[in-house]
Design a protein around this motif. Structure first.
Motif, PDB file in Angstrom:
ATOM      1  N   HIS A 109     -11.689  15.084   4.167  1.00  0.00           N
ATOM      2  CA  HIS A 109     -10.278  15.378   4.225  1.00  0.00           C
ATOM      3  C   HIS A 109      -9.580  14.848   5.381  1.00  0.00           C
ATOM      4  N   PRO A 130     -10.181  10.643   5.119  1.00  0.00           N
ATOM      5  CA  PRO A 130     -10.577  10.250   3.743  1.00  0.00           C
ATOM      6  C   PRO A 130     -10.940   8.830   3.594  1.00  0.00           C
ATOM      7  N   PHE A 145      -5.315  18.424   4.448  1.00  0.00           N
ATOM      8  CA  PHE A 145      -5.230  17.040   4.160  1.00  0.00           C
ATOM      9  C   PHE A 145      -3.857  16.983   4.061  1.00  0.00           C
TER      10      PHE A 145
END
Lengths: 109, 109
Positions: A24, A27, B106
Motif C-alpha cells: 500500500h 500500490p 495508504f
C-alpha cells in the motif's frame, strides 16, 4: 449524488502485516487507475494494532455496482486476492472475508 | 502544510450507544464552530459493532497544539467529558480514555 463517504474496517494478520503495508506504500498503478475510473477519491487506510480502517469518497451513482464491475477486471482480481489473504475477519463478522462497511453517524463539512 | 489526514479509533459502551449517536446527529453548534475555527474539515465518524472510527482533515500547522487549546474552551470541555464517558478503550490501549490515533498506511488523492 455529490460526494458519498464510506468507512470500512478489517483486521490484519500479523505475518502479512509488512507485506500489506509495503504494497500500500507502492500500490499497483492499475489498481489506482481503476479506482479513479469508477470515481473513488481521497482514499486513506489507517492501521492501529491489527485493526484497519479505510475511508474513501465516491462521486458516481452506483457504488456497489461500480465496485462489483471493478472486481471483474483480472488485475484487480489478482490484487484483491493477495490483499484478502492478509486479512483476519472483523470481530463478530467471521463470515465476511474482507472489509466490513460501517455506518456513518457523524459528518461535518 | 496542505491537508493533513487523521484516523482515530475507540469503542462505544453499549448503554451509551444511543446517547452518543443522537448527540452526533445533532451536535452542539459551539463544538462545530470551534472545530472549524481550528481548521478541521471533512470530519466523519463511522460505527460498526462497538467500534468507532473517526476521519478528519486539518489544514492548520499545529494539530496537537490547536486541539489542546480547543480542549480548554469550557463548552468543549463539557462536550468532551460527556462523550468520553461513552467510550470503552480500544483493545490494548487501556490507559487511553479517548480516541487513539492510527497510522496512515495508504493514500490515493
Amino acid at each position: 449524488m455529490g460526494i458519498q463517504r464510506y468507512g470500512m474496517a478489517v483486521r490484519l494478520q500479523d505475518d502479512k502485516r509488512q507485506f500489506y503495508i509495503d504494497n500500500h506504500a507502492n500500490p499497483w498503478p492499475e489498481v489506482i487507475q481503476e479506482l479513479k475510473q469508477i470515481k473513488v477519491q481521497n482514499y486513506s487506510i489507517f492501521l492501529k494494532e491489527d485493526f484497519m480502517f479505510g475511508y474513501l469518497e465516491y462521486t458516481g451513482n452506483d457504488f456497489n455496482g461500480d465496485m462489483a464491475k471493478m472486481e471483474e477486471v483480472p488485475i484487480i482480481k489478482q490484487w484483491t486476492k493477495l490483499m484478502i489473504d492478509c486479512f483476519n475477519p472483523f470481530p463478530n463478522n467471521k463470515n465476511n472475508e474482507s472489509w466490513v462497511m460501517m455506518d456513518q453517524i457523524f459528518f461535518m463539512e
